[in-house]
Design a protein around this motif. Structure first.
Motif, PDB file in Angstrom:
ATOM      1  N   LYS A   1     -30.576  69.710 -30.757  1.00  0.00           N
ATOM      2  CA  LYS A   1     -29.569  70.029 -29.742  1.00  0.00           C
ATOM      3  C   LYS A   1     -29.305  68.808 -28.865  1.00  0.00           C
ATOM      4  CE  LYS A   1     -32.721  71.786 -26.161  1.00  0.00           C
ATOM      5  NZ  LYS A   1     -33.019  72.896 -25.234  1.00  0.00           N
ATOM      6  N   LYS A   2     -28.249  68.895 -28.078  1.00  0.00           N
ATOM      7  CA  LYS A   2     -27.930  67.822 -27.144  1.00  0.00           C
ATOM      8  C   LYS A   2     -27.373  68.437 -25.864  1.00  0.00           C
ATOM      9  CE  LYS A   2     -25.105  63.715 -26.351  1.00  0.00           C
ATOM     10  NZ  LYS A   2     -24.135  62.758 -26.921  1.00  0.00           N
ATOM     11  N   VAL A   3     -27.883  67.960 -24.729  1.00  0.00           N
ATOM     12  CA  VAL A   3     -27.384  68.405 -23.430  1.00  0.00           C
ATOM     13  C   VAL A   3     -27.073  67.176 -22.593  1.00  0.00           C
ATOM     14  CG1 VAL A   3     -27.828  69.722 -21.331  1.00  0.00           C
ATOM     15  CG2 VAL A   3     -28.808  70.487 -23.501  1.00  0.00           C
ATOM     16  N   THR A   4     -25.841  67.055 -22.137  1.00  0.00           N
ATOM     17  CA  THR A   4     -25.457  65.985 -21.215  1.00  0.00           C
ATOM     18  C   THR A   4     -25.374  66.570 -19.810  1.00  0.00           C
ATOM     19  OG1 THR A   4     -24.134  64.883 -22.918  1.00  0.00           O
ATOM     20  CG2 THR A   4     -23.688  64.286 -20.620  1.00  0.00           C
ATOM     21  N   TRP A   5     -26.079  65.955 -18.864  1.00  0.00           N
ATOM     22  CA  TRP A   5     -25.990  66.408 -17.467  1.00  0.00           C
ATOM     23  C   TRP A   5     -25.421  65.267 -16.634  1.00  0.00           C
ATOM     24  CZ3 TRP A   5     -30.608  67.941 -13.769  1.00  0.00           C
ATOM     25  CH2 TRP A   5     -30.070  68.464 -12.579  1.00  0.00           C
ATOM     26  N   TRP A   6     -24.166  65.428 -16.224  1.00  0.00           N
ATOM     27  CA  TRP A   6     -23.522  64.471 -15.312  1.00  0.00           C
ATOM     28  C   TRP A   6     -23.697  65.043 -13.908  1.00  0.00           C
ATOM     29  CZ3 TRP A   6     -17.566  63.401 -14.880  1.00  0.00           C
ATOM     30  CH2 TRP A   6     -17.359  62.269 -14.073  1.00  0.00           C
ATOM     31  N   LYS A   7     -24.575  64.442 -13.128  1.00  0.00           N
ATOM     32  CA  LYS A   7     -25.007  65.036 -11.864  1.00  0.00           C
ATOM     33  C   LYS A   7     -24.584  64.209 -10.661  1.00  0.00           C
ATOM     34  CE  LYS A   7     -29.515  64.778 -11.139  1.00  0.00           C
ATOM     35  NZ  LYS A   7     -30.995  64.778 -11.353  1.00  0.00           N
ATOM     36  N   ASN A   8     -24.627  64.867  -9.496  1.00  0.00           N
ATOM     37  CA  ASN A   8     -24.315  64.219  -8.210  1.00  0.00           C
ATOM     38  C   ASN A   8     -22.931  63.576  -8.199  1.00  0.00           C
ATOM     39  OD1 ASN A   8     -26.886  64.814  -7.017  1.00  0.00           O
ATOM     40  ND2 ASN A   8     -27.769  63.166  -8.237  1.00  0.00           N
ATOM     41  N   VAL A   9     -21.959  64.256  -8.775  1.00  0.00           N
ATOM     42  CA  VAL A   9     -20.588  63.720  -8.832  1.00  0.00           C
ATOM     43  C   VAL A   9     -19.894  64.066  -7.514  1.00  0.00           C
ATOM     44  CG1 VAL A   9     -18.482  63.540 -10.201  1.00  0.00           C
ATOM     45  CG2 VAL A   9     -20.647  64.180 -11.313  1.00  0.00           C
ATOM     46  N   HIS A  10     -20.041  63.180  -6.555  1.00  0.00           N
ATOM     47  CA  HIS A  10     -19.561  63.431  -5.197  1.00  0.00           C
ATOM     48  C   HIS A  10     -18.094  63.060  -5.017  1.00  0.00           C
ATOM     49  CE1 HIS A  10     -19.795  59.071  -4.499  1.00  0.00           C
ATOM     50  NE2 HIS A  10     -20.931  59.135  -5.175  1.00  0.00           N
ATOM     51  N   PHE A  11     -17.464  62.506  -6.056  1.00  0.00           N
ATOM     52  CA  PHE A  11     -16.075  62.070  -5.927  1.00  0.00           C
ATOM     53  C   PHE A  11     -15.101  63.003  -6.650  1.00  0.00           C
ATOM     54  CE2 PHE A  11     -18.423  59.590  -9.089  1.00  0.00           C
ATOM     55  CZ  PHE A  11     -17.710  59.826 -10.260  1.00  0.00           C
TER      56      PHE A  11
ATOM     57  N   VAL B   1     -35.236  68.845 -24.518  1.00  0.00           N
ATOM     58  CA  VAL B   1     -34.987  68.158 -25.788  1.00  0.00           C
ATOM     59  C   VAL B   1     -33.509  67.784 -25.873  1.00  0.00           C
ATOM     60  CG1 VAL B   1     -34.956  68.403 -28.299  1.00  0.00           C
ATOM     61  CG2 VAL B   1     -36.877  69.310 -26.977  1.00  0.00           C
ATOM     62  N   GLY B   2     -33.234  66.524 -26.215  1.00  0.00           N
ATOM     63  CA  GLY B   2     -31.861  66.064 -26.384  1.00  0.00           C
ATOM     64  C   GLY B   2     -31.095  65.873 -25.089  1.00  0.00           C
ATOM     65  N   LEU B   3     -31.815  65.728 -23.969  1.00  0.00           N
ATOM     66  CA  LEU B   3     -31.142  65.609 -22.675  1.00  0.00           C
ATOM     67  C   LEU B   3     -30.710  64.173 -22.396  1.00  0.00           C
ATOM     68  CD1 LEU B   3     -30.306  66.797 -19.896  1.00  0.00           C
ATOM     69  CD2 LEU B   3     -32.642  66.310 -19.112  1.00  0.00           C
ATOM     70  N   GLU B   4     -29.463  63.986 -21.996  1.00  0.00           N
ATOM     71  CA  GLU B   4     -28.950  62.711 -21.503  1.00  0.00           C
ATOM     72  C   GLU B   4     -28.442  62.930 -20.082  1.00  0.00           C
ATOM     73  OE1 GLU B   4     -25.986  60.963 -23.997  1.00  0.00           O
ATOM     74  OE2 GLU B   4     -27.254  60.981 -25.796  1.00  0.00           O
ATOM     75  N   VAL B   5     -28.867  62.078 -19.142  1.00  0.00           N
ATOM     76  CA  VAL B   5     -28.491  62.244 -17.736  1.00  0.00           C
ATOM     77  C   VAL B   5     -27.646  61.058 -17.280  1.00  0.00           C
ATOM     78  CG1 VAL B   5     -29.331  62.439 -15.363  1.00  0.00           C
ATOM     79  CG2 VAL B   5     -30.570  63.576 -17.225  1.00  0.00           C
ATOM     80  N   ILE B   6     -26.540  61.365 -16.639  1.00  0.00           N
ATOM     81  CA  ILE B   6     -25.691  60.358 -15.984  1.00  0.00           C
ATOM     82  C   ILE B   6     -25.674  60.733 -14.507  1.00  0.00           C
ATOM     83  CG2 ILE B   6     -23.378  59.352 -15.848  1.00  0.00           C
ATOM     84  CD1 ILE B   6     -23.089  60.604 -18.804  1.00  0.00           C
TER      85      ILE B   6
END
Length: 329
Positions: free
Chosen positions: A63-73, A27-32
């Motif tokens: 609720k809110k969850v931001t997942w910034w994933k696969n940040v290879h830099f 719930v409230g998930l945002e994915v970058i």
């Protein structure tokens, strides 16, 4: 508990499972996802999106969850590294993450394969974020730990491995947990409910080689150690089309006989414990005189193929057949 979470590791399954503990029901998930952000413009765009999501509270949502994933830099993420502009933007964002407390019902997750712990970015986040770092393992450590992990994963599927087969399974599939689970699923379908034990024959029949996994040379050396000529020749065929086959193969086999001689003579300091136990088991199949003679033959053959006096491909096979023949006294 910190509401900013940094998860670093090359095994995306382990990273994902750790992130799910924070994400919960979604719930409230945002994915970058920065998986395909291969240049500075795309990377800067991702940083801006992550910043915007971090800066936007849940408002009326539970609720809110931001997942910034696969940040290879991230710093330490590669040989070339990020541009100075991206590096500065990351450091500025890290400062904001560390100085801007989130509401109780808001979480921010950042995950990537690598992060240099001595970088300004990492040091800035260290005091404000919950850091989970899966250590980079040496190849033999990764294989050993993956074999332990895959036994547990198999148990969850109602499967078990015959003795020594988990290591064989990992050598084919690789150490990536997601790939191991995928291949275990195939194995479950292949074996059915009547046969819960995975044996070497099942691995050879159904298991696919993992992406980026090279044919494993220890299939050859294990077969030689067991004095199983047919298995050794079968394993060698995987390398037949490689350039420099004779040079590579004579080097591998000569080194293996040298290691067995060292173990026979008690010179085991610095040898990895798993390899030592295997080599000790192989010694029952070889006398010291046989090991010395075998090593001498492959050392001589290697000198010839390196110098170019012979192509050696056929001689590798014939020499192996000769040294593995059991002599009757």
């Amino acid at each position: 508990m910190a509401n900013v979470h940094v998860i670093i590791g090359e095994d995306d399954f382990l990273v994902g499972e750790t992130a799910k503990k924070v994400i919960g029901d979604g719930v409230g998930l945002e994915v970058i996802d920065s998986m395909n952000s291969s240049n500075a413009d795309l990377q800067l765009k991702d940083i801006r999106e992550a910043d915007a999501s971090f800066s936007t509270p849940p408002f009326l949502d539970p609720k809110k969850v931001t997942w910034w994933k696969n940040v290879h830099f991230l710093p330490g993420g590669g040989k070339k590294g990020a541009s100075e502009e991206v590096k500065e933007a990351l450091e500025k964002f890290a400062k904001k993450l560390s100085e801007s407390p989130l509401q109780e019902n808001q979480h921010f997750i950042l995950s990537g394969p690598h992060l240099l712990k001595t970088s300004v970015f990492a040091k800035t986040l260290a005091t404000a974020a919950e850091m989970v770092v899966f250590a980079v393992e040496k190849p033999w450590e990764a294989a050993k730990n993956a074999a332990v992990r895959v036994i547990d994963l198999a148990k969850e599927m109602g499967l078990s491995f015959a003795p020594g087969v988990a290591e064989k399974f990992v050598s084919v599939v690789g150490t990536d947990t997601r790939s191991l689970m995928s291949e275990l699923g195939k194995m479950r379908d292949y074996l059915g409910n009547e046969k819960p034990t995975i044996d070497a024959a099942a691995v050879a029949e159904i298991t696919s080689q993992g992406f980026g996994v090279e044919p494993v040379v220890w299939d050859i050396t294990d077969a030689i150690g067991k004095r199983d000529l047919n298995a050794a020749l079968e394993a060698m065929r995987k390398f037949e089309l490689e350039n420099g086959f004779a040079v590579f193969m004579t080097g591998i086999i000569e080194k293996f006989f040298r290691q067995l001689i060292d173990v026979k003579n008690g010179k085991t300091e610095g040898m990895n414990p798993y390899a030592l136990r295997k080599n000790e088991g192989f010694l029952r199949n070889w006398s010291l005189a046989e090991l010395r003679a075998a090593r001498a033959r492959f050392l001589m053959l290697r000198e010839k193929v390196v110098s170019g006096t012979t192509s050696g491909d056929v001689l590798v096979v014939s020499t192996l057949v000769r040294v593995m023949r059991r002599h009757v006294r």
